[in-house]
Write an enzyme that holds these catalytic residues in place. Structure first.
Site, PDB file in Angstrom:
ATOM      1  N   CYS A  48      -4.586   9.777 -17.858  1.00  0.00           N
ATOM      2  CA  CYS A  48      -4.156  11.005 -17.189  1.00  0.00           C
ATOM      3  C   CYS A  48      -5.367  11.776 -16.681  1.00  0.00           C
ATOM      4  O   CYS A  48      -6.296  12.042 -17.433  1.00  0.00           O
ATOM      5  CB  CYS A  48      -3.321  11.881 -18.119  1.00  0.00           C
ATOM      6  N   CYS A  50      -5.191  14.871 -15.340  1.00  0.00           N
ATOM      7  CA  CYS A  50      -4.945  16.315 -15.240  1.00  0.00           C
ATOM      8  C   CYS A  50      -6.035  17.092 -15.982  1.00  0.00           C
ATOM      9  O   CYS A  50      -6.804  16.533 -16.752  1.00  0.00           O
ATOM     10  CB  CYS A  50      -3.550  16.677 -15.754  1.00  0.00           C
ATOM     11  N   CYS A  53      -5.088  17.596 -20.360  1.00  0.00           N
ATOM     12  CA  CYS A  53      -5.148  16.592 -21.419  1.00  0.00           C
ATOM     13  C   CYS A  53      -6.582  16.460 -21.927  1.00  0.00           C
ATOM     14  O   CYS A  53      -7.530  16.503 -21.153  1.00  0.00           O
ATOM     15  CB  CYS A  53      -4.680  15.236 -20.905  1.00  0.00           C
TER      16      CYS A  53
HETATM   17 ZN   LIG Z   1      -2.639  15.105 -18.489  1.00  0.00          ZN
END
Ligand SMILES: [Zn+2]
Ligand SMILES: [Zn+2]
Length: 188
Positions: A48, A50, A53
């Site tokens: 991930c 983003c 996280c």
């Molecule tokens: Zn994430």
């Protein structure tokens, strides 16, 4: 880019072990480690990009999976845990000493309510599900990756044979939209 990209230092590409039933996640403290016991195999393990996280130092991506909430239990040193951002949809419970995110939980109505978010590389057990896709790839620009390096990042996922998306995977995007359609009444 001249140096290999640090997608993630422990990206799990091994096949899941048959009958694997979970393990213990440990924070990175030298002593009095926070321990979270996951009594389940992981699901939807992915890279991930983003900004929310938790990523190991230097990694471009987090490695994150889910497990049923009722299978995730803090079993040692839980007093060291605190929620990183109480206003976020996913309440990420992190060790206040080493900063490692130990589990993320959704308390409000949401398609993924009932699933806890976990980082299986914090476990010494082998057999967890491998990373099967990469999500929010473009978002790594927001944490400092130069836009001109994105082609190399995406090429790395192609080399690794990992499908990559700038949102979640089609299956999970469908789950979010199905939940929204049921909530609005469009879908009975
Ligand atoms: Zn994430
Ligand atoms: Zn810690």
């Amino acid at each position: 880019m001249s140096t290999p990209l640090n997608i993630h230092p422990n990206l799990n590409r091994n096949a899941a072990a048959d009958g694997f039933a979970g393990g213990k996640l440990l924070c990175n403290c030298a002593s009095d480690k926070v321990e979270v016991t996951v009594a389940s195999q992981s699901f939807h393990n992915h890279a991930c990009g983003c900004t929310k996280c938790w990523k190991p130092a230097g990694a471009l991506f987090a490695q994150i999976a889910v497990a049923p909430r009722d299978k995730v239990t803090v079993t040692a040193n839980g007093d060291k845990l605190a929620v990183v951002d109480p206003s976020a949809t996913i309440l990420r419970h992190a060790c206040t000493v080493c900063g490692t995110h130990m589990y993320g939980r959704i308390e409000k109505p949401h398609a993924f309510n009932g699933l806890d978010f976990i980082h299986t590389e914090l476990s010494e057990e082998a057999g967890w599900t491998p990373v099967s896709f990469a999500a929010f790839v473009s978002s790594i620009i927001e944490s400092g990756t130069r836009p001109e390096d994105m082609e190399a990042v995406r090429a790395t996922f192609v080399e690794l044979d990992i499908p990559h998306y700038d949102c979640l995977s089609p299956a999970l995007m469908d789950a979010l939209s199905t939940y929204a359609a049921k909530t609005s009444g469009v879908l009975q």
